[in-house]
Design a protein around this motif. Sequence first.
Motif, PDB file in Angstrom:
ATOM      1  N   SER A 113     -21.458  29.163   3.350  1.00  0.00           N
ATOM      2  CA  SER A 113     -21.303  29.186   1.898  1.00  0.00           C
ATOM      3  C   SER A 113     -20.574  30.240   1.669  1.00  0.00           C
ATOM      4  O   SER A 113     -19.733  30.436   0.656  1.00  0.00           O
ATOM      5  CB  SER A 113     -22.607  29.228   1.451  1.00  0.00           C
ATOM      6  OG  SER A 113     -23.634  27.883   1.348  1.00  0.00           O
ATOM      7  N   GLU A 114     -20.419  31.224   2.684  1.00  0.00           N
ATOM      8  CA  GLU A 114     -19.684  32.603   2.532  1.00  0.00           C
ATOM      9  C   GLU A 114     -18.622  32.631   3.044  1.00  0.00           C
ATOM     10  O   GLU A 114     -17.631  33.604   2.761  1.00  0.00           O
ATOM     11  CB  GLU A 114     -20.450  33.569   2.981  1.00  0.00           C
ATOM     12  CG  GLU A 114     -19.846  35.284   2.931  1.00  0.00           C
ATOM     13  CD  GLU A 114     -19.622  35.598   1.246  1.00  0.00           C
ATOM     14  OE1 GLU A 114     -18.729  35.958   1.020  1.00  0.00           O
ATOM     15  OE2 GLU A 114     -20.676  35.215   0.431  1.00  0.00           O
ATOM     16  N   GLY A 115     -18.234  31.504   3.843  1.00  0.00           N
ATOM     17  CA  GLY A 115     -17.064  31.212   4.505  1.00  0.00           C
ATOM     18  C   GLY A 115     -16.690  32.141   5.480  1.00  0.00           C
ATOM     19  O   GLY A 115     -15.324  32.466   5.903  1.00  0.00           O
ATOM     20  N   LEU A 116     -17.748  32.414   6.191  1.00  0.00           N
ATOM     21  CA  LEU A 116     -17.486  33.581   7.479  1.00  0.00           C
ATOM     22  C   LEU A 116     -17.300  32.696   8.667  1.00  0.00           C
ATOM     23  O   LEU A 116     -17.798  31.701   9.152  1.00  0.00           O
ATOM     24  CB  LEU A 116     -18.748  34.291   7.723  1.00  0.00           C
ATOM     25  CG  LEU A 116     -19.175  35.088   6.241  1.00  0.00           C
ATOM     26  CD1 LEU A 116     -20.501  35.870   6.792  1.00  0.00           C
ATOM     27  CD2 LEU A 116     -18.031  36.109   5.918  1.00  0.00           C
ATOM     28  N   ARG A 117     -16.516  33.084   9.767  1.00  0.00           N
ATOM     29  CA  ARG A 117     -16.184  32.738  10.864  1.00  0.00           C
ATOM     30  C   ARG A 117     -16.413  33.485  11.842  1.00  0.00           C
ATOM     31  O   ARG A 117     -17.507  33.471  12.762  1.00  0.00           O
ATOM     32  CB  ARG A 117     -14.593  32.065  11.082  1.00  0.00           C
ATOM     33  CG  ARG A 117     -14.139  31.377   9.840  1.00  0.00           C
ATOM     34  CD  ARG A 117     -14.858  29.930  10.021  1.00  0.00           C
ATOM     35  NE  ARG A 117     -14.329  29.316  11.098  1.00  0.00           N
ATOM     36  CZ  ARG A 117     -13.228  28.590  11.332  1.00  0.00           C
ATOM     37  NH1 ARG A 117     -12.668  28.242  10.218  1.00  0.00           N
ATOM     38  NH2 ARG A 117     -12.872  27.826  12.276  1.00  0.00           N
ATOM     39  N   SER A 118     -15.710  34.586  12.059  1.00  0.00           N
ATOM     40  CA  SER A 118     -15.867  35.698  13.184  1.00  0.00           C
ATOM     41  C   SER A 118     -17.340  36.527  12.601  1.00  0.00           C
ATOM     42  O   SER A 118     -16.793  37.448  11.641  1.00  0.00           O
ATOM     43  CB  SER A 118     -14.561  36.307  13.580  1.00  0.00           C
ATOM     44  OG  SER A 118     -13.727  35.574  14.052  1.00  0.00           O
ATOM     45  N   VAL A 119     -18.182  36.713  13.235  1.00  0.00           N
ATOM     46  CA  VAL A 119     -19.277  37.687  13.047  1.00  0.00           C
ATOM     47  C   VAL A 119     -19.567  38.519  14.269  1.00  0.00           C
ATOM     48  O   VAL A 119     -19.782  37.786  15.405  1.00  0.00           O
ATOM     49  CB  VAL A 119     -20.539  36.787  12.512  1.00  0.00           C
ATOM     50  CG1 VAL A 119     -21.604  37.619  11.946  1.00  0.00           C
ATOM     51  CG2 VAL A 119     -19.923  35.847  11.413  1.00  0.00           C
ATOM     52  N   LEU A 120     -19.936  39.760  14.159  1.00  0.00           N
ATOM     53  CA  LEU A 120     -20.759  40.638  15.000  1.00  0.00           C
ATOM     54  C   LEU A 120     -22.068  41.110  14.395  1.00  0.00           C
ATOM     55  O   LEU A 120     -22.177  41.373  13.389  1.00  0.00           O
ATOM     56  CB  LEU A 120     -19.853  41.790  15.495  1.00  0.00           C
ATOM     57  CG  LEU A 120     -19.259  42.581  14.704  1.00  0.00           C
ATOM     58  CD1 LEU A 120     -20.408  43.742  14.305  1.00  0.00           C
ATOM     59  CD2 LEU A 120     -18.065  43.628  15.382  1.00  0.00           C
ATOM     60  N   ALA A 121     -23.087  41.418  15.338  1.00  0.00           N
ATOM     61  CA  ALA A 121     -24.335  42.089  14.643  1.00  0.00           C
ATOM     62  C   ALA A 121     -24.605  43.290  15.750  1.00  0.00           C
ATOM     63  O   ALA A 121     -24.415  43.105  17.055  1.00  0.00           O
ATOM     64  CB  ALA A 121     -25.270  40.920  14.652  1.00  0.00           C
ATOM     65  N   VAL A 122     -25.060  44.293  15.208  1.00  0.00           N
ATOM     66  CA  VAL A 122     -25.437  45.495  16.057  1.00  0.00           C
ATOM     67  C   VAL A 122     -26.676  45.888  15.566  1.00  0.00           C
ATOM     68  O   VAL A 122     -27.163  45.810  14.364  1.00  0.00           O
ATOM     69  CB  VAL A 122     -24.271  46.501  16.055  1.00  0.00           C
ATOM     70  CG1 VAL A 122     -22.892  46.353  16.318  1.00  0.00           C
ATOM     71  CG2 VAL A 122     -24.159  47.224  14.531  1.00  0.00           C
ATOM     72  N   PRO A 123     -27.459  46.164  16.634  1.00  0.00           N
ATOM     73  CA  PRO A 123     -28.840  46.758  16.299  1.00  0.00           C
ATOM     74  C   PRO A 123     -28.879  48.303  15.744  1.00  0.00           C
ATOM     75  O   PRO A 123     -28.106  48.874  16.205  1.00  0.00           O
ATOM     76  CB  PRO A 123     -29.676  46.535  17.595  1.00  0.00           C
ATOM     77  CG  PRO A 123     -28.770  46.918  18.579  1.00  0.00           C
ATOM     78  CD  PRO A 123     -27.417  46.225  18.036  1.00  0.00           C
ATOM     79  N   VAL A 124     -29.981  48.554  14.868  1.00  0.00           N
ATOM     80  CA  VAL A 124     -30.221  49.651  14.432  1.00  0.00           C
ATOM     81  C   VAL A 124     -31.552  50.145  15.184  1.00  0.00           C
ATOM     82  O   VAL A 124     -32.467  49.517  15.006  1.00  0.00           O
ATOM     83  CB  VAL A 124     -30.434  49.822  12.921  1.00  0.00           C
ATOM     84  CG1 VAL A 124     -30.810  51.337  12.502  1.00  0.00           C
ATOM     85  CG2 VAL A 124     -29.168  49.301  12.243  1.00  0.00           C
ATOM     86  N   VAL A 125     -31.294  51.135  16.105  1.00  0.00           N
ATOM     87  CA  VAL A 125     -32.573  51.416  16.914  1.00  0.00           C
ATOM     88  C   VAL A 125     -32.895  52.914  16.546  1.00  0.00           C
ATOM     89  O   VAL A 125     -32.139  53.990  16.874  1.00  0.00           O
ATOM     90  CB  VAL A 125     -31.947  51.103  18.557  1.00  0.00           C
ATOM     91  CG1 VAL A 125     -33.245  51.561  19.593  1.00  0.00           C
ATOM     92  CG2 VAL A 125     -31.377  49.892  18.644  1.00  0.00           C
TER      93      VAL A 125
END
Length: 305
Positions: A113-125
């Motif tokens: 729905s947001e039209g996202l393709r490439s995505v990264l995720a990083v943790p907050v530790v």
Amino acid sequence: MGAEVGRGDVVQVDGQGDAVELRAALLRMRRSGLLPVAFGGLVTGGGLPPGYGARQFRISELSGTGTESLRGLTITSGNGLGGKTLALGRPYAVTDYRSSRAISHEYDAAVASEGLRSVLAVPVVVQRRVRGVLYGALRQPFVLGERPLNVALDAARELEQALVVRDEAQRLLSFAQAPPTADPRAWEEVREAHTELRALAARVPDAHLRHELLSACAKLAAAGAAPAASATLPLPGPRPAPQLTPRELDVLSAVASGATNAAAAARLRLRPETVKSYLRAAMRKLGAHTRLEAVVAARRAGLLP
């Protein structure tokens, strides 16, 4: 032992400050020009310490999005890209979210729905526990390389430091709510907490939280005014209440805890010469000739607990 500080006297740190810090981290990611869409959330609640046994978090802040499809989405540990990051405490990226075989696809509808393709995720530790996840994304299927990953990691590190400061503030504020009123040894813990609160307040960028910390300091000082008045060390006759600057009071509080000038300088992130200058100014205003006289005078005036 002087005016008691009740549990209703200090406002608890709420989640608003965390939201401010989270938004700042996302904005930093977008300003890099490498991650035009950023969003994320922090682990909350459950009666457990933040991040303890975290099973899920909610995406609460969006930056650069065109819809609200991601807001409020609850991410469960192990599910999707963010859930994988939450579970394993490591950054991950996908070039094309909807076709990636490296993740599960519980949240495809919201991402699409947001039209996202490439995505990264990083943790907050924080203290080896995942406290949240930051995402950066593109609307094209491009490989997210080292540069955007480093941008996201830097934003996460800044957020981690802000959360460390908030955790310490919460610990000290909780302690300040009900200081001991009988045991002299326990009262020394109150004085140490007062010193830590003042040092911490100088490092807090959030004006609301800084006000809470300094308000707690003032209540602790007022609670200690009566016992200090019974000190036996004589000082010159009655004087108007001295007006110390915040930094003079910071230095005097550190000195009252037994810190040397060098230790006070390290705690307050000042030069030793600057600490000496503040201390001399405080002694002059208090009409004191020694460090001990200055501390006793400040306690009598209700400036220190």
